[in-house]
Design a protein around this motif. Structure first.
Motif, PDB file in Angstrom:
ATOM      1  N   THR A 173       0.428   3.941   1.267  1.00  6.43           N
ATOM      2  CA  THR A 173       0.159   5.007   2.247  1.00  6.43           C
ATOM      3  C   THR A 173       1.111   4.440   3.460  1.00  6.43           C
ATOM      4  O   THR A 173       1.768   5.072   4.026  1.00  6.43           O
TER       5      THR A 173
ATOM      6  N   ASP B 216       1.024  -1.262  -0.077  1.00  4.18           N
ATOM      7  CA  ASP B 216       0.041  -0.019  -0.026  1.00  4.18           C
ATOM      8  C   ASP B 216       0.984   1.036  -0.111  1.00  4.18           C
ATOM      9  O   ASP B 216       1.873   1.294   0.768  1.00  4.18           O
TER      10      ASP B 216
ATOM     11  N   ARG C 246     -10.124   7.394   1.872  1.00  2.05           N
ATOM     12  CA  ARG C 246      -8.954   7.355   1.897  1.00  2.05           C
ATOM     13  C   ARG C 246      -8.073   8.396   2.469  1.00  2.05           C
ATOM     14  O   ARG C 246      -6.992   8.150   3.474  1.00  2.05           O
TER      15      ARG C 246
ATOM     16  N   GLY D  65      -3.765  14.675   1.436  1.00  2.23           N
ATOM     17  CA  GLY D  65      -3.444  13.730   3.000  1.00  2.23           C
ATOM     18  C   GLY D  65      -2.526  14.778   3.753  1.00  2.23           C
ATOM     19  O   GLY D  65      -2.096  15.768   3.163  1.00  2.23           O
TER      20      GLY D  65
ATOM     21  N   GLU E 200      -4.445   8.571  -7.424  1.00  5.65           N
ATOM     22  CA  GLU E 200      -3.791   8.713  -6.166  1.00  5.65           C
ATOM     23  C   GLU E 200      -2.331   8.882  -6.335  1.00  5.65           C
ATOM     24  O   GLU E 200      -1.672   8.088  -6.973  1.00  5.65           O
TER      25      GLU E 200
ATOM     26  N   ALA F  51      -5.792   8.076   6.001  1.00  3.92           N
ATOM     27  CA  ALA F  51      -4.497   8.683   6.061  1.00  3.92           C
ATOM     28  C   ALA F  51      -4.299   9.484   7.238  1.00  3.92           C
ATOM     29  O   ALA F  51      -3.261   9.618   7.851  1.00  3.92           O
TER      30      ALA F  51
ATOM     31  N   PHE G 190       0.061  12.842   0.166  1.00  3.38           N
ATOM     32  CA  PHE G 190      -0.986  12.071  -0.840  1.00  3.38           C
ATOM     33  C   PHE G 190      -1.754  13.044  -1.263  1.00  3.38           C
ATOM     34  O   PHE G 190      -2.270  14.119  -0.639  1.00  3.38           O
TER      35      PHE G 190
END
Length: 133
Positions: free
Chosen positions: A7, A5, A101, A51, A75, A105, A60
């Motif tokens: 993230t 991922d 998302r 993010g 993304e 995050a 992000f």
């Protein structure tokens, strides 16, 4: 082959930055782009959220785009990364995906920040107890 991922990778980078020993300089102030609460009727195409994070290079961004009646979420991490594309989906699903998302995050970032702050405070106590300054 497992795909990690993005993230997790960005949060690991943030953790390593926050885990650095404190210096005696002023902390950098980060301009955070706060978006107002969306109105009831949201235009999906172009809907975007950023993010959290201390540096734009690892922040992000999720952006909804429309292509022939289907919606996709791009993304990215930083300004020049290749987007990870999710879709096709409905416009409602795309907006929910972006919101989920970003919320996830932000929660993970706050947990990581809290953990790093706790480690720093514990390390300071150990140094004080041992007579180190």
């Amino acid at each position: 082959m497992s795909q990690s991922d993005p993230t997790d990778n960005a949060l690991a980078a943030i953790a390593s930055i926050l885990d650095q020993p404190e210096s005696h300089r002023e902390p950098e102030k980060v301009a955070v782009e706060e978006q107002p609460a969306p109105p009831p009727a949201i235009e999906a195409a172009g809907y975007s959220k950023l993010g959290p994070g201390p540096m734009a290079a690892i922040r992000f961004k999720w952006t909804v785009r429309e292509d022939d009646g289907a919606y996709y979420v791009d993304e990215t991490i930083g300004e020049n990364s290749t987007p990870l594309v999710t879709g096709p989906m409905t416009k409602e699903a795309a907006i929910k995906f972006v919101d989920d998302r970003e919320s996830d995050a932000r929660l993970r970032f706050e947990q990581l920040k809290s953990e790093m702050t706790g480690r720093s405070a514990a390390a300071n106590l150990v140094h004080k107890d041992s007579g180190e300054i």
